[in-house]
Design a protein around this motif. Structure first.
Motif, PDB file in Angstrom:
ATOM      1  N   LYS A   1       6.388  -3.896   5.449  1.00 29.99           N
ATOM      2  CA  LYS A   1       5.283  -3.306   5.479  1.00 29.99           C
ATOM      3  C   LYS A   1       5.295  -1.872   6.386  1.00 29.99           C
ATOM      4  CE  LYS A   1       2.393  -7.621   5.720  1.00 29.99           C
ATOM      5  NZ  LYS A   1       1.524  -8.273   6.666  1.00 29.99           N
TER       6      LYS A   1
ATOM      7  N   GLU B   1      -1.894   2.786   6.122  1.00 30.52           N
ATOM      8  CA  GLU B   1      -1.574   1.609   5.667  1.00 30.52           C
ATOM      9  C   GLU B   1      -1.431   0.814   6.923  1.00 30.52           C
ATOM     10  OE1 GLU B   1      -1.094  -1.772   3.389  1.00 30.52           O
ATOM     11  OE2 GLU B   1      -1.776   0.194   2.756  1.00 30.52           O
TER      12      GLU B   1
ATOM     13  N   GLN C   1      -3.850  -2.452   8.009  1.00 32.93           N
ATOM     14  CA  GLN C   1      -3.173  -3.905   8.507  1.00 32.93           C
ATOM     15  C   GLN C   1      -3.642  -4.211   9.883  1.00 32.93           C
ATOM     16  OE1 GLN C   1       0.887  -3.292   7.937  1.00 32.93           O
ATOM     17  NE2 GLN C   1       0.956  -3.171   5.744  1.00 32.93           N
TER      18      GLN C   1
END
Length: 96
Positions: free
Chosen positions: A22, A28, A32
């Motif tokens: 990730k 992003e 998350q």
């Protein structure tokens, strides 16, 4: 966490695909972190409801003081998690 461990175990000992890392920066990463906080909030709601039912069903403040203390402590942890998680939305981490 189980999904992560399952993917890594399948890759190392089975014929599984290599797990995708990730992103730890940018939008992003902030997304998350927010998703993680919302999961924490839902678990707090469920756990808090269970504790509240136990507190009200016992109906004795001296016996339920520890349960109420647990609920307050968990609420404090939730607030701290909120500050940290949404901090990445306002100030996203930059790629190195």
């Amino acid at each position: 966490m189980i999904k992560w461990a399952d993917a890594h175990f399948a890759y190392k000992y089975g014929n599984g695909e290599k797990p995708i890392k990730k992103k730890r920066f940018g939008r992003e990463h902030a997304r998350q972190e927010r998703i993680g906080w919302f999961r924490h909030f839902v678990s707090w709601l469920i756990g808090g409801a269970v504790l509240a039912v136990m507190i009200f069903s016992i109906n004795n403040s001296s016996q339920t003081q520890a349960l109420l203390h647990t609920l307050k402590l968990w609420a404090l942890v939730l607030v701290i998690d909120f500050i940290i998680s949404f901090n990445y939305t306002l100030f996203p981490k930059k790629e190195r």
